[in-house]
Scaffold this motif. Structure first.
Motif, PDB file in Angstrom:
ATOM      1  N   THR A 348     -34.412  28.959  26.041  1.00  0.00           N
ATOM      2  CA  THR A 348     -35.362  28.513  25.030  1.00  0.00           C
ATOM      3  C   THR A 348     -34.779  27.279  24.380  1.00  0.00           C
ATOM      4  N   LEU A 349     -35.555  26.205  24.402  1.00  0.00           N
ATOM      5  CA  LEU A 349     -35.109  24.984  23.746  1.00  0.00           C
ATOM      6  C   LEU A 349     -35.453  25.060  22.282  1.00  0.00           C
ATOM      7  N   TYR A 372     -44.072  18.662  24.002  1.00  0.00           N
ATOM      8  CA  TYR A 372     -43.336  19.896  24.262  1.00  0.00           C
ATOM      9  C   TYR A 372     -44.316  21.039  24.372  1.00  0.00           C
ATOM     10  N   PRO A 374     -43.975  25.029  24.714  1.00  0.00           N
ATOM     11  CA  PRO A 374     -43.077  26.172  24.862  1.00  0.00           C
ATOM     12  C   PRO A 374     -43.605  27.119  25.927  1.00  0.00           C
ATOM     13  N   HIS A 375     -42.724  27.960  26.422  1.00  0.00           N
ATOM     14  CA  HIS A 375     -43.190  28.878  27.456  1.00  0.00           C
ATOM     15  C   HIS A 375     -44.094  29.919  26.821  1.00  0.00           C
ATOM     16  N   HIS A 376     -45.223  30.190  27.461  1.00  0.00           N
ATOM     17  CA  HIS A 376     -46.130  31.191  26.907  1.00  0.00           C
ATOM     18  C   HIS A 376     -46.295  32.317  27.909  1.00  0.00           C
ATOM     19  N   VAL A 377     -46.799  33.410  27.418  1.00  0.00           N
ATOM     20  CA  VAL A 377     -46.895  34.604  28.244  1.00  0.00           C
ATOM     21  C   VAL A 377     -48.164  34.518  29.061  1.00  0.00           C
ATOM     22  N   LYS A 383     -43.555  34.806  32.028  1.00  0.00           N
ATOM     23  CA  LYS A 383     -43.592  33.681  31.108  1.00  0.00           C
ATOM     24  C   LYS A 383     -43.620  32.380  31.909  1.00  0.00           C
TER      25      LYS A 383
ATOM     26  N   VAL B  59     -47.703  30.728  20.220  1.00  0.00           N
ATOM     27  CA  VAL B  59     -48.033  30.876  21.635  1.00  0.00           C
ATOM     28  C   VAL B  59     -46.827  31.311  22.455  1.00  0.00           C
ATOM     29  N   GLY B  60     -45.658  30.739  22.126  1.00  0.00           N
ATOM     30  CA  GLY B  60     -44.534  30.960  23.027  1.00  0.00           C
ATOM     31  C   GLY B  60     -43.701  32.174  22.704  1.00  0.00           C
ATOM     32  N   ILE B  62     -41.934  32.346  20.119  1.00  0.00           N
ATOM     33  CA  ILE B  62     -40.753  31.859  19.417  1.00  0.00           C
ATOM     34  C   ILE B  62     -40.810  32.284  17.964  1.00  0.00           C
TER      35      ILE B  62
END
Lengths: 505, 406
Positions: A348-349, A372, A374-377, A383, B59-60, B62
């Motif tokens: 995870t960045l 950017y 982010p990774h999503h499900v 993911k 969404v992620g 996080i």
């Protein structure tokens, strides 16, 4: 003494021009096939060899020179442009310069522009394409699933102007190995397989012994049809092959074979006391050209007769710190380059910790256009990768440090691979050409772009903290025991009644 | 500690600690004992960055905080002073709870109660690590304070807020409603049936639902009219998407669990938390504050994403119930188990995650010790709370009689 090396790039390209030929009278089938072998010295002793074979065909569904399997794949999945590379090794830009084929990222890299539609059909076609190519090339491209797929259209622009909209899918698997199993079906795509032409030079024992080797398949739609380019690039080290003594090379030494037909070009190193044999026929732009139609068989060799034993010169290695790129700019003006990172959900960045530093001084103005995701499900619980794209401005004669914090994921028991202690490979980051914003919109392939072609950073190996794989039953037992003990104690306390008991003396 | 100035001095020291930019090592911010994915300030800052750059932070997976935190910290720049203030508010609320329980204006023990909260390392370290569990604990203590002082509306609002911030605080709804209907004074020695009116409880419950609903709507508006924040912040406690190690039980259990059994055991663990509510509340219906205290202890051992702040709240609240001290059977054992666990947890965590040398089992074992420590505390408090009702054996007869359960 400056270094030399030889880059062997064998590009076998077959172009298939499959235009609609309804109103074209039966003409000579416009299939063309070219071969090109280009040998270039790199450092003092390594050879870069590039062998290019090109095919083109214009008649409708006639596949004589063009491979039928690839044509069917194109038709089935409505693909306009396809690029697949299988590489092994780390391309050393500092010492080897730019490769002739820019896709030198380690592992398997596949990207395709497909006819647009609802995203579910694009994903289905992408899956079908991956599985078809995996079957065709015996590579595990099926694992380039949605956990590694993204759509960075500025990094991989489409090379023609399409009339209908197209969508891009890109995936990268750095842990894919290349071996003879991939070379054999690759060579089978050629019209004469490995019996004639420069493909006879492709000795798998030599090619896969090279310091860096890669196979590439590039399919492009042009005005005349489709062009297929099959390429083999390899960096040979004659010093190592000769036991560490001489840097003379010849086809016999590099390939253990002789060349069959077509054109061989050797770039002559300048200022060296070398001898190139046989005497070369034509010399254009410092390259000796041999036309193999007239000279068959051919063994090109270059030797340094006045040198007794080759001495290595000292090399300053540039280090690569995990997830911070270090690019030393040797140019005299500042360079704009795009940076693209496509990381699977293993890391995870943390974007808020991103820092840009030049010589220890924070320079946040040098990074712009940050995108950017982010990774999503996804729907099936997996993911998607996180993609990071930015434009970096690197000042002249300086080193730009881009760093950000990263945390590693804690995966479930079943998500770890069988060899969990090895770690996971992270795909290489890509530096791609962007234009100087002050010069306005410009064509990506024009010379005004600062970086010629894409550049790949090395891939990284990341070590995730693993659970103990022998423990599922024990963990369940321990945890449930503890919960039961506490629950049982509280239950007993709450439900029992008090009794006063006389203590016997 | 008996001086009137003791508490204000302590509060000032806490504020100074935040103001003076005491060099807190960066590793504290992401330490897995002090923060969890639900409470980590690091993730909150990342969520703020994403929000400011137009990316949906939910969404992620996080950001798992409530949108209220996002909107608070995007208007007010986050500083360590906020955490110091929250600590002080929590300590003040605990002192007020103590005073309402004793029906005293001021007492000599106020300083001790405040110290038990402000100087508890289980609460101080997460606060220095800027974990939002400080705000959650503050909200819980405010709820209990307002309920103990008999002010229903502020208590229900604070309860709605604390439930909104952390879903597992739902366990406290029943004891708080009972507390509002009765009085907070210590009735442990004389148990009797629930004396409040059930209609009042029902009214308070509906008022709580209204407040809760308003907060949910406010959070949804702040998140841009979407509902996916619920799946991320509340759903995390139920689905456990993030398997980051913490001092609790859940993470390793669900790391090693095969996917086929995951939903069943998630249901079991969540139900396990809920089944403690009614028995404890029924058994302690004469003293709802003690029931809330015990349920906080249950949460402090069995919560999904446990940090040290959760058993810390339970241990600090022991200061409010001095009447049970003579009846605690193994207080020293509990304290030693806590010391044992709190020293081993960071050690084995560093060995496994940071250095990569040790095994996950070491850390798991120390989290089991933490669980035993929490369990020992709950069991002891439960026993003492009931034993006090039986009374002590008079001096004359000591040695001849024994009180047991059967």
């Amino acid at each position: 003494m400056h270094w030399g090396g030889a880059l062997f790039t064998l590009c076998l390209s077959a172009s298939l021009a499959a235009s609609s030929t309804n109103n074209v009278p039966s003409a000579i089938s416009g299939e063309r096939y070219n071969e090109d072998l280009f040998i270039r010295p790199l450092l003092g002793w390594q050879n870069l060899l590039e062998d290019v074979l090109r095919d083109s065909e214009s008649s409708g569904q006639h596949y004589t020179l063009f491979p039928l399997t690839l044509g069917q794949i194109l038709e089935e999945y409505s693909i306009a442009e396809l690029h697949l590379t299988l590489n092994s090794g780390k391309w050393d830009y500092d010492h080897w310069g730019y490769p002739d084929d820019p896709s030198v990222g380690t592992g398997a890299e596949l990207w395709a522009w497909m006819a647009d539609g609802p995203s579910s059909t694009i994903d289905e076609r992408w899956t079908g394409l991956r599985n078809a190519l995996a079957g065709l090339f015996c590579a595990s491209l099926g694992s380039l699933d949605m956990r590694r797929t993204s759509s960075p259209s500025t990094v991989f622009p489409i090379s023609f102007s399409p009339s209908t909209p197209h969508a891009l899918r890109y995936a990268n698997l750095p842990s894919e190995n290349v071996c003879t199993e991939n070379l054999t079906p690759f060579v089978k795509l050629l019209p004469c397989k490995s019996h004639a032409g420069l493909a006879t030079l492709l000795n798998p024992q030599r090619i896969f012994d090279a310091d860096w080797h890669g196979l590439s398949i590039h399919l492009r739609s042009t005005e005349k049809g489709t062009e297929l380019k099959l390429g083999v690039q390899a960096v040979f080290d004659p010093v190592r092959l000769s036991g560490g003594r001489r840097r003379d090379w010849s086809f016999r030494l590099l390939f253990d074979r002789m060349a069959g037909s077509s054109v061989v070009r050797v770039q002559v190193p300048d200022g060296e006391s070398h001898a190139l044999s046989p005497t070369f026929v034509a010399d254009d732009s410092a390259a000796a050209v041999y036309n193999l139609i007239t000279q068959v068989p051919l063994d090109v060799s270059m030797s340094w007769p006045y040198e007794h034993t080759f001495q290595y010169t000292r090399v300053h290695q540039s280090r690569l710190v995990p997830l911070s790129i270090q690019r030393t700019l040797r140019g005299s003006s500042q360079i704009h380059v795009g940076y693209f990172e496509n990381l699977p959900a293993l890391v995870t960045l943390w974007m808020h910790t991103m820092e840009t530093k030049v010589d220890g001084v924070k320079r946040d103005d040098l990074i712009s256009n940050v995108t950017y995701h982010p990774h999503h499900v996804l729907a099936n619980g997996q993911k998607s990768p996180s993609t990071f794209q930015a434009t970096l401005t690197i000042p002249a004669a300086s080193t730009l440090h881009l760093s950000m914090e990263v945390s590693r994921a804690f995966l479930k028991y079943t998500e770890h691979p069988p060899d969990a202690m090895r770690g996971w490979d992270l795909p290489p980051a890509i530096l791609f050409p962007v234009c100087d914003p002050t010069m306005g919109i410009c064509d990506m392939r024009s010379t005004s772009a600062d970086v010629r072609g894409r550049m790949y950073t090395p891939s990284l190996l990341i070590d995730l903290p693993t659970p103990d794989f022998s423990m599922p039953y024990n963990v369940i037992i321990f945890t449930c025991t503890l919960i039961t003990l506490i629950f049982g104690s509280i239950f007993n306390l709450l439900t029992r009644s008090w009794v006063i008991v006389r203590v016997e003396d | 500690m008996e001086s009137l100035l003791f508490l204000p001095v302590l509060a000032t020291c806490r504020l100074l600690l935040a103001w003076v930019h005491f060099p807190v090592p960066d590793g504290l911010l992401i330490d897995h004992q002090l923060t969890s994915p639900l409470t980590s300030y690091f993730r909150l800052k990342e969520g703020l960055w994403l929000y400011n750059h137009g990316v949906d932070p939910y969404v992620g997976g996080i950001l798992k905080h409530s949108p209220l935190f996002l909107s608070l910290f995007s208007t007010v720049p986050p500083g360590r002073v906020a955490w110091a203030l929250s600590d002080i508010v929590g300590a003040w609320a605990l002192v007020r709870i103590w005073r309402s329980r004793q029906q005293l204006g001021q007492s000599r023990r106020d300083g001790l109660v405040g110290t038990a909260y402000l100087l508890n390392p289980y609460l101080l370290l997460p606060s220095l690590a800027s974990s939002t569990s400080t705000f959650e604990n503050g909200a819980v203590l405010l709820t209990l304070m307002f309920a103990a002082e008999g002010r229903p509306s502020p208590a229900l609002l604070a309860l709605a807020l604390s439930t909104h911030l952390s879903l597992t605080t739902l366990l406290l709804v029943v004891p708080v409603l009972m507390l509002l209907a009765t009085s907070p004074t210590s009735q442990l020695a004389s148990p009797r049936l629930f004396g409040g009116s059930y209609w009042k409880v029902l009214r308070y419950a509906s008022e709580f639902v209204v407040y809760w609903f308003v907060l949910v709507c406010a959070a949804s508006i702040m998140a841009g009219g979407v509902w996916n924040w619920m799946r991320e912040s509340w759903g995390a406690s139920l689905i456990l998407p993030d398997l980051t190690p913490n001092p609790g039980f859940w993470w390793y259990f669900f790391t090693e669990m095969f996917d086929h059994f995951r939903p069943f055991f998630l249901m079991v663990f969540s139900t396990h938390l809920v089944i403690y509510v009614m028995p404890v509340c029924i058994k302690f219906q004469h003293d709802a504050l003690y029931a809330a205290f015990l349920l906080l202890g249950i949460l402090g051992a069995f919560k999904p994403y446990l940090t040290l702040a959760d058993p810390g709240l339970f241990l600090s609240m022991f200061a409010v119930f001095p009447e049970i001290y003579p009846y605690l059977r193994h207080a020293i054992v509990t304290a030693l188990l806590h010391a044992h666990a709190s020293l081993l947890l960071p050690l084995f965590h560093a060995l496994w995650v940071i250095e990569g040398r040790g095994n996950a089992n070491f850390y798991y074992a120390s989290s089991l010790v933490m669980g035993i420590a929490g369990g020992a505390g709950i069991v002891d408090a439960c026993f003492a709370g009931m034993r006090i009702a039986v009374g002590s054996v008079p001096e004359v007869e000591r040695g001849k009689w024994e009180v047991i359960q059967q």
